[in-house]
Design a protein around this motif. Structure first.
Motif, PDB file in Angstrom:
ATOM      1  N   VAL A 102       0.827  -0.903  -0.004  1.00 10.98           N
ATOM      2  CA  VAL A 102       0.338  -0.675  -0.182  1.00 10.98           C
ATOM      3  C   VAL A 102       0.734   0.867   0.098  1.00 10.98           C
ATOM      4  CG1 VAL A 102      -1.557   1.601   1.052  1.00 10.98           C
ATOM      5  CG2 VAL A 102      -1.748  -1.526   1.185  1.00 10.98           C
ATOM      6  N   MET A 103       1.028   2.601  -1.156  1.00 12.00           N
ATOM      7  CA  MET A 103       2.235   3.182  -0.728  1.00 12.00           C
ATOM      8  C   MET A 103       2.029   4.661  -0.338  1.00 12.00           C
ATOM      9  SD  MET A 103       3.906   1.940  -3.174  1.00 12.00           S
ATOM     10  CE  MET A 103       4.869   3.523  -3.740  1.00 12.00           C
ATOM     11  N   PHE A 104       0.802   4.482   0.028  1.00 18.81           N
ATOM     12  CA  PHE A 104       0.559   5.692   0.592  1.00 18.81           C
ATOM     13  C   PHE A 104       1.194   5.055   2.697  1.00 18.81           C
ATOM     14  CE2 PHE A 104      -3.611   3.727   1.112  1.00 18.81           C
ATOM     15  CZ  PHE A 104      -4.259   3.526   1.986  1.00 18.81           C
ATOM     16  N   ASN A 105       1.796   3.506   2.374  1.00 14.55           N
ATOM     17  CA  ASN A 105       1.469   3.158   3.790  1.00 14.55           C
ATOM     18  C   ASN A 105       3.657   3.382   4.315  1.00 14.55           C
ATOM     19  OD1 ASN A 105       2.847   1.358   5.837  1.00 14.55           O
ATOM     20  ND2 ASN A 105       0.707   0.912   6.666  1.00 14.55           N
ATOM     21  N   LEU A 106       4.435   4.581   5.097  1.00  8.69           N
ATOM     22  CA  LEU A 106       5.384   4.282   5.080  1.00  8.69           C
ATOM     23  C   LEU A 106       6.400   2.720   5.238  1.00  8.69           C
ATOM     24  CD1 LEU A 106       8.069   5.953   4.050  1.00  8.69           C
ATOM     25  CD2 LEU A 106       7.870   6.408   6.674  1.00  8.69           C
ATOM     26  N   ALA A 107       5.851   2.914   6.480  1.00 13.56           N
ATOM     27  CA  ALA A 107       6.403   1.334   6.656  1.00 13.56           C
ATOM     28  C   ALA A 107       6.553  -0.074   5.756  1.00 13.56           C
ATOM     29  CB  ALA A 107       6.023   1.066   8.374  1.00 13.56           C
ATOM     30  N   GLU A 108       5.013  -0.270   5.381  1.00  8.88           N
ATOM     31  CA  GLU A 108       4.897  -1.136   4.339  1.00  8.88           C
ATOM     32  C   GLU A 108       5.253  -0.786   3.537  1.00  8.88           C
ATOM     33  OE1 GLU A 108       0.511  -2.432   2.656  1.00  8.88           O
ATOM     34  OE2 GLU A 108       1.228  -2.473   3.937  1.00  8.88           O
ATOM     35  N   THR A 109       5.610   0.150   2.526  1.00  9.97           N
ATOM     36  CA  THR A 109       6.762   1.144   1.343  1.00  9.97           C
ATOM     37  C   THR A 109       7.954  -0.073   1.134  1.00  9.97           C
ATOM     38  OG1 THR A 109       4.695   2.269   0.344  1.00  9.97           O
ATOM     39  CG2 THR A 109       7.169   2.161   0.297  1.00  9.97           C
ATOM     40  N   THR A 110       8.846   0.736   2.923  1.00 12.15           N
ATOM     41  CA  THR A 110      10.485   0.302   2.868  1.00 12.15           C
ATOM     42  C   THR A 110      10.855  -0.690   3.327  1.00 12.15           C
ATOM     43  OG1 THR A 110       9.846   1.387   5.498  1.00 12.15           O
ATOM     44  CG2 THR A 110      10.542   2.714   3.897  1.00 12.15           C
ATOM     45  N   ARG A 111       9.497  -1.872   4.033  1.00 18.84           N
ATOM     46  CA  ARG A 111       9.284  -3.623   4.295  1.00 18.84           C
ATOM     47  C   ARG A 111       9.543  -4.099   2.409  1.00 18.84           C
ATOM     48  NH1 ARG A 111       5.068  -3.970   7.136  1.00 18.84           N
ATOM     49  NH2 ARG A 111       5.808  -3.361   9.334  1.00 18.84           N
ATOM     50  N   MET A 112       8.899  -3.432   2.078  1.00 20.32           N
ATOM     51  CA  MET A 112       9.340  -4.318   1.063  1.00 20.32           C
ATOM     52  C   MET A 112       9.891  -4.230  -0.109  1.00 20.32           C
ATOM     53  SD  MET A 112       6.349  -5.557   0.448  1.00 20.32           S
ATOM     54  CE  MET A 112       6.723  -6.626   2.078  1.00 20.32           C
ATOM     55  N   ILE A 113      10.712  -3.035   0.013  1.00 18.59           N
ATOM     56  CA  ILE A 113      11.645  -2.474  -0.193  1.00 18.59           C
ATOM     57  C   ILE A 113      13.463  -3.046   0.215  1.00 18.59           C
ATOM     58  CG2 ILE A 113      13.779  -0.044  -0.892  1.00 18.59           C
ATOM     59  CD1 ILE A 113      10.956   2.054  -1.297  1.00 18.59           C
ATOM     60  N   GLN A 114      13.187  -3.079   1.005  1.00 17.32           N
ATOM     61  CA  GLN A 114      14.531  -3.806   1.925  1.00 17.32           C
ATOM     62  C   GLN A 114      14.472  -5.316   1.485  1.00 17.32           C
ATOM     63  OE1 GLN A 114      15.928  -0.946   2.821  1.00 17.32           O
ATOM     64  NE2 GLN A 114      17.265  -2.625   4.103  1.00 17.32           N
ATOM     65  N   VAL A 115      12.779  -5.779   1.612  1.00 18.01           N
ATOM     66  CA  VAL A 115      13.152  -7.425   1.370  1.00 18.01           C
ATOM     67  C   VAL A 115      13.523  -7.662  -0.572  1.00 18.01           C
ATOM     68  CG1 VAL A 115      12.192  -9.178  -0.091  1.00 18.01           C
ATOM     69  CG2 VAL A 115      11.322  -8.064   2.200  1.00 18.01           C
ATOM     70  N   ALA A 116      12.742  -6.463  -1.143  1.00 19.33           N
ATOM     71  CA  ALA A 116      13.625  -6.341  -3.062  1.00 19.33           C
ATOM     72  C   ALA A 116      15.489  -6.740  -3.390  1.00 19.33           C
ATOM     73  CB  ALA A 116      12.725  -5.415  -3.541  1.00 19.33           C
ATOM     74  N   ARG A 117      15.944  -5.697  -2.117  1.00 22.30           N
ATOM     75  CA  ARG A 117      17.351  -5.119  -2.061  1.00 22.30           C
ATOM     76  C   ARG A 117      17.991  -6.716  -1.523  1.00 22.30           C
ATOM     77  NH1 ARG A 117      17.507   0.185   1.420  1.00 22.30           N
ATOM     78  NH2 ARG A 117      17.558   1.943  -0.361  1.00 22.30           N
ATOM     79  N   ALA A 118      17.375  -7.018  -0.822  1.00 21.26           N
ATOM     80  CA  ALA A 118      17.948  -8.669  -0.030  1.00 21.26           C
ATOM     81  C   ALA A 118      17.507  -9.945  -1.141  1.00 21.26           C
ATOM     82  CB  ALA A 118      17.707  -8.870   1.175  1.00 21.26           C
ATOM     83  N   LEU A 119      16.898  -9.264  -2.193  1.00 20.37           N
ATOM     84  CA  LEU A 119      16.675 -10.756  -4.045  1.00 20.37           C
ATOM     85  C   LEU A 119      18.129 -11.195  -4.314  1.00 20.37           C
ATOM     86  CD1 LEU A 119      13.017 -10.080  -4.858  1.00 20.37           C
ATOM     87  CD2 LEU A 119      14.307 -12.197  -3.623  1.00 20.37           C
ATOM     88  N   ASP A 120      18.181 -11.847  -4.349  1.00 21.72           N
ATOM     89  CA  ASP A 120      19.250 -12.208  -5.648  1.00 21.72           C
ATOM     90  C   ASP A 120      19.053 -11.610  -6.904  1.00 21.72           C
ATOM     91  OD1 ASP A 120      20.775 -14.332  -7.979  1.00 21.72           O
ATOM     92  OD2 ASP A 120      21.558 -14.912  -6.285  1.00 21.72           O
ATOM     93  N   PRO A 121      20.110 -11.022  -7.149  1.00 26.70           N
ATOM     94  CA  PRO A 121      20.376  -9.907  -8.403  1.00 26.70           C
ATOM     95  C   PRO A 121      20.242 -11.368  -9.897  1.00 26.70           C
ATOM     96  CG  PRO A 121      22.691  -9.695  -7.634  1.00 26.70           C
ATOM     97  CD  PRO A 121      22.023 -11.279  -6.529  1.00 26.70           C
ATOM     98  N   ALA A 122      19.163 -12.086  -9.461  1.00 25.01           N
ATOM     99  CA  ALA A 122      19.213 -13.348 -10.417  1.00 25.01           C
ATOM    100  C   ALA A 122      18.194 -12.930 -11.205  1.00 25.01           C
ATOM    101  CB  ALA A 122      19.653 -14.502 -10.312  1.00 25.01           C
ATOM    102  N   HIS A 123      16.743 -12.498  -9.442  1.00 26.84           N
ATOM    103  CA  HIS A 123      15.369 -11.922  -9.959  1.00 26.84           C
ATOM    104  C   HIS A 123      15.491 -11.004 -10.262  1.00 26.84           C
ATOM    105  CE1 HIS A 123      15.309 -16.033  -7.950  1.00 26.84           C
ATOM    106  NE2 HIS A 123      16.184 -16.468  -7.490  1.00 26.84           N
TER     107      HIS A 123
END
Length: 407
Positions: free
Chosen positions: A9-30
């Motif tokens: 939900v892009m108006f929820n700061l905590a939720e947006t930043t949580r998703m960003i942290q997970v995306a950063r942690a993915l293997d670059p192959a994805h």
């Protein structure tokens, strides 16, 4: 390479930043791709280097507030009409197909729980433990009623029992979800708890926060996930940290109110401290705050360790975990049940002082701030919690679980 679709939900700061942290942690192959309907924090996604797909239909301000209250268990009415749910599920199914996504990661975007299943794609949900089905089912007192007297405890147990039935058993999910689930040939979602239960529910908690609870097979602890904003600290922070007065961080996330911001700032204005407050998004042009309260835009709060003496927080998990990880004692107010739970667990650990938000203008609040700044027991507990957090990486653990599902 596999595409992973993130639906916060892009108006929820905590939720947006949580998703960003997970995306950063993915293997670059994805390949992470983000989508959303409201776009308040889209710059954070793009600054992190991830593509973003802006979608419709979006909500107005009143609908956002209603959706947030529903998600947080503060209301059982929602803005989810059948037309909106139908349109969003159709949009999300199309995005899944067009991106070739093999996994969907959601926050509280409720239509993801239908669209991912309709497309046969596994759904991953990094989520705080509070207000999940096992937490509500196994917690004897949710602390809806304050007090330690026998009467207060009995009243709270009764209120908790009623809430438990309403949340986990009553068929009170918006009818739109039942209708659209049937249209998309997926299991119907009838209870409030079922609306927020994914294939993989990944609990963003420390191990001690789950003591005494039994987790169902589809729940797994991953550890803390909180924002690491790519931005420097403004010079005013280091200037204030070098001043003789203690520096207090006022962080109220994206689910507080202008009224609370003004009350908290004015209460802190009566103390011999300096305050750095990333609350500009709450204020109006003619709002006047005390001269010792310095308003900023969003800050990289994970860099405040060693600079601020204490924090005043609304109790959202992101701000709480940032304080824990940086060893900052805090006063937590808890604006709704999930936040109250977060604050209470830290108060029990010793690194926080809990104060109800209705008391922010009283001496009790000012006393709590003094305790967070100067009580040796609180400061020692904060240092111990920081050490425990040093080896925790919920984003990396979540990424590995997603990748395991992609294999």
């Amino acid at each position: 390479m596999s595409t992973v679709l993130f639906c916060p939900v892009m108006f929820n700061l905590a939720e947006t930043t949580r998703m960003i942290q997970v995306a950063r942690a993915l293997d670059p192959a994805h390949s992470p791709v983000f989508m959303g309907y409201e776009h308040d924090y889209v710059d954070l996604v793009r600054d992190a280097g991830f593509p973003y797909r802006a979608c419709l239909p979006a909500w107005d301000r009143a609908q956002r507030d209603q959706a947030l209250a529903f998600d947080q268990g503060r209301a059982f009415r929602s803005p989810f009409t059948t037309e909106l749910v139908r349109e969003r599920v159709a949009v999300e199914r199309l995005v899944i197909r067009r991106t070739g996504a093999r996994a969907v990661v959601t926050g509280s975007n409720l239509t993801s729980f239908l669209s991912a299943r309709a497309e046969g794609v596994p759904l991953f949900y990094p989520v705080p433990f509070a207000l999940t089905a096992p937490q509500v089912e196994q917690t004897p007192r949710m602390r809806f009623v304050d007090g330690t007297s026998g009467a207060a405890r009995r009243a709270d147990r009764a209120a908790t029992s009623a809430f438990r039935w309403v949340y986990t058993a009553a068929p009170l999910a918006p009818r739109a979800f039942t209708t659209v689930a049937r249209e998309n040939d997926v299991p119907e979602l009838r209870t409030a708890a079922s609306l927020l239960r994914a294939d993989h529910n990944l609990l963003t908690e420390m191990d001690w926060e789950l003591d005494g609870f039994d987790l169902p097979h589809d729940f797994e602890r991953v550890g803390p996930i909180f924002a690491h904003l790519d931005a420097p600290l403004p010079p005013v922070v280091e200037e204030l940290a070098a001043a003789p007065e203690p520096l207090v961080y006022l962080g109220l996330g994206s689910s507080a109110s202008r009224d609370l911001v003004l009350k908290a700032a004015r209460a802190l204005g009566r103390l011999p401290v300096n305050v750095v407050a990333p609350v500009r998004h709450y204020l109006e042009d003619d709002d006047v705050l005390p001269p010792n309260v310095h308003v900023t835009d969003l800050l990289p709060a994970h860099r405040l360790g060693g600079l601020v003496g204490a924090a005043v927080l609304h109790g959202g998990q992101g701000t709480v975990q940032t304080a824990c990880a940086t060893g900052v004692p805090f006063v937590g107010m808890g604006l709704q049940p999930e936040q109250t739970w977060n604050v209470r667990r830290c108060a029990e650990r010793g690194n926080a002082v809990a104060v109800p938000p209705r008391r922010v203008s009283t001496q009790a609040f000012r006393t709590a701030v003094h305790r967070a700044l100067f009580d040796p027991a609180v400061r020692t507990a904060a240092a111990e919690v920081r050490e425990a957090y040093a080896g925790a990486d919920g984003a990396a653990a979540t990424a590995r679980i997603i990748e395991r599902g992609l294999a």
